[in-house]
Write a protein that holds these residues in place. Structure first.
Motif, mmCIF file in Angstrom:
data_model
loop_
_atom_site.group_PDB
_atom_site.id
_atom_site.type_symbol
_atom_site.label_atom_id
_atom_site.label_comp_id
_atom_site.label_asym_id
_atom_site.label_seq_id
_atom_site.Cartn_x
_atom_site.Cartn_y
_atom_site.Cartn_z
ATOM 1 N N GLU A 165 46.405 47.307 46.678
ATOM 2 C CA GLU A 165 46.181 48.745 46.603
ATOM 3 C C GLU A 165 46.847 49.312 45.355
ATOM 4 O O GLU A 165 47.803 48.756 44.843
ATOM 5 N N LYS A 167 46.183 51.585 41.518
ATOM 6 C CA LYS A 167 45.521 51.281 40.255
ATOM 7 C C LYS A 167 46.275 50.238 39.444
ATOM 8 O O LYS A 167 45.671 49.337 38.856
ATOM 9 N N ARG A 170 45.829 46.746 40.988
ATOM 10 C CA ARG A 170 44.446 46.281 40.797
ATOM 11 C C ARG A 170 44.174 45.945 39.336
ATOM 12 O O ARG A 170 43.446 44.986 39.034
ATOM 13 N N GLU A 174 42.701 42.439 37.743
ATOM 14 C CA GLU A 174 41.540 42.365 36.843
ATOM 15 C C GLU A 174 41.888 41.688 35.520
ATOM 16 O O GLU A 174 41.088 40.913 34.978
ATOM 17 N N TRP A 191 35.743 47.140 42.484
ATOM 18 C CA TRP A 191 36.400 46.910 43.773
ATOM 19 C C TRP A 191 35.550 47.466 44.908
ATOM 20 O O TRP A 191 35.239 48.661 44.944
ATOM 21 N N ASP A 194 39.991 46.663 49.373
ATOM 22 C CA ASP A 194 41.292 46.157 48.924
ATOM 23 C C ASP A 194 41.333 44.651 48.731
ATOM 24 O O ASP A 194 42.277 44.134 48.118
#
Length: 417
Positions: A165, A167, A170, A174, A191, A194
């Motif tokens: 969870e 930004k 994540r 990435e 996404w 989650d």
């Protein structure tokens, strides 16, 4: 000899230097230039906040390098791990403290090199090697589909072993999931929730492309006390020809294209009113030579109930939409929509379609009165999002909406039906 004012001045300076030669030599003995002096060992000047005795460093804590204010200052700090990645940090304005701003990797080895200056301006240096402790919680990644050849519409799927969870977390994921495409093309992760994200290019994959997907997250900090685990085996895909079937539910004909050129037109029937076929771009999920289709499996009963043996079935949704042979409605092909949502055609045409198409190829339905294809949850409807909407689901490139939400907040992967 006549002398210009400038030449007379030069002459006087030369004579002065000769007469004061002894003084000039004496001045030269003041000491060597500090910039050319061999750096001293700054082991007593520099202090690290690492444990004594070679104990491993907690990767959740920042690295600090300090010197006492009256013992000089830090000039430069370089901290590099075994893979060549530099650890970011900031030096205080007075030069007495350096603190890492980037996250240390778990289970990694580092070399720290510190350049200093003492109170007299002489240069010093110290080198320290240390290791960080292993992560207690690791994030593993499983890629899909399986290695092989796929059509131009096949998305890449990454399933995570734990929820991620926020930004920043994540974005860290990435950055560690690398997609190498030859020839290159713009693409992004999106996404779904989650634990699941998809990758696709801006346009369909280039025909004949080679795709390699790898996990470079090992040791990387994702979130508090969560680090990337072992990389696993990279996913390798080959992209075939650009195969597209354009199903026109209004004209009752399908147009098949290979790399943009029409190679076949087929009379079809699609979903009748109340069971209209979904509009939009779908991706071939799999193929079954024989499947028994029962209305009860998708909630259809009463007068609409059916129980049929079906051949040459190409699946495009998890809920049971196929392109398949429908010899019982042969007289309706090319003229009426009489199915419960599938695209029916003659047995010979269905066999040709079955042998020509593969997983990842495109089936697009247009001019139907049915609902639009769901982007996620009932197959791979990823291509029904435009590029701006798709990028909105990436933590690296997302544009936040005025209310602070993004497409990724509302997209959820629903169970297969």
């Amino acid at each position: 000899m006549n002398q210009t004012p400038r030449s007379r001045t030069v002459l006087r300076c030369s004579l002065l230097l000769v007469s004061l030669g002894a003084v000039a030599i004496a001045c030269g003995e003041a000491g060597p230039d500090p910039m050319t002096t061999k750096p001293f060992d700054a082991a007593k000047q520099v202090t690290f906040n690492t444990p004594r005795g070679g104990a491993k460093v907690d990767p959740d804590k920042p690295l600090e390098v300090t010197v006492k204010r009256d013992e000089g200052r830090i000039m430069d700090v370089s901290v590099v791990d075994g893979t060549g990645h530099h650890l970011a940090g900031e030096l205080s304005a007075d030069g007495v403290r350096w603190r890492s701003t980037g996250a240390l990797s778990a289970g990694a080895k580092y070399t720290a090199r510190v350049s200093t200056e003492d109170a007299e301006g002489s240069p010093g240096t110290r080198t320290l090697t240390f290791a960080t402790s292993a992560a207690k919680r690791e994030l593993s990644v499983e890629f899909g589909p399986e290695e092989g050849e796929y059509g131009v519409g096949q998305p890449i799927i990454a399933e995570l072993s734990a929820p991620v969870e926020g930004k920043a977390a994540r974005a860290a994921v990435e950055r560690g999931l690398k997609v190498d495409l030859k020839p290159g093309a713009e693409g992004a992760w999106h996404w779904l929730n989650d634990e699941v994200l998809h990758y696709r290019p801006k346009e369909f994959w280039p025909a004949g492309a080679k795709v390699t997907v790898s996990n470079n997250l090992q040791g990387v900090k994702i979130a508090d006390k969560l680090y990337g685990g072992a990389p696993g085996k990279p996913l390798k895909m080959t992209i075939g020809d650009r195969m597209e079937a354009i199903t026109d539910a209004s004209s009752h004909w399908m147009t098949v294209l290979r790399n943009g050129e029409v190679i076949n037109t087929i009379p079809i029937t699609t979903g009748k009113p109340g069971f209209s076929t979904r509009n939009g771009i779908k991706v071939v999920l799999g193929q079954e030579y024989f499947v028994r289709m029962r209305g009860s499996s998708v909630g259809i009963g009463g007068s609409e109930a059916y129980n049929l043996p079906v051949y040459y079935a190409t699946r495009v949704t998890w809920s049971g939409e196929y392109v398949h042979a429908a010899p019982w409605s042969l007289s309706d092909h090319g003229s009426r929509n009489v199915s419960h949502g599938c695209t029916g055609m003659s047995t010979s045409n269905a066999a040709w379609f079955y042998e020509t198409f593969k997983e990842g190829d495109i089936v697009e339905v247009i001019n139907s009165i049915g609902e639009d294809m769901d982007p996620f949850g009932n197959g791979y409807g990823d291509w029904n999002l435009d590029w701006t909407e798709w990028r909105d689901g990436s933590a690296l490139v997302a544009d936040t909406r005025p209310d602070g939400s993004s497409a990724a907040d509302s997209a959820r992967l629903r169970p297969r039906v």
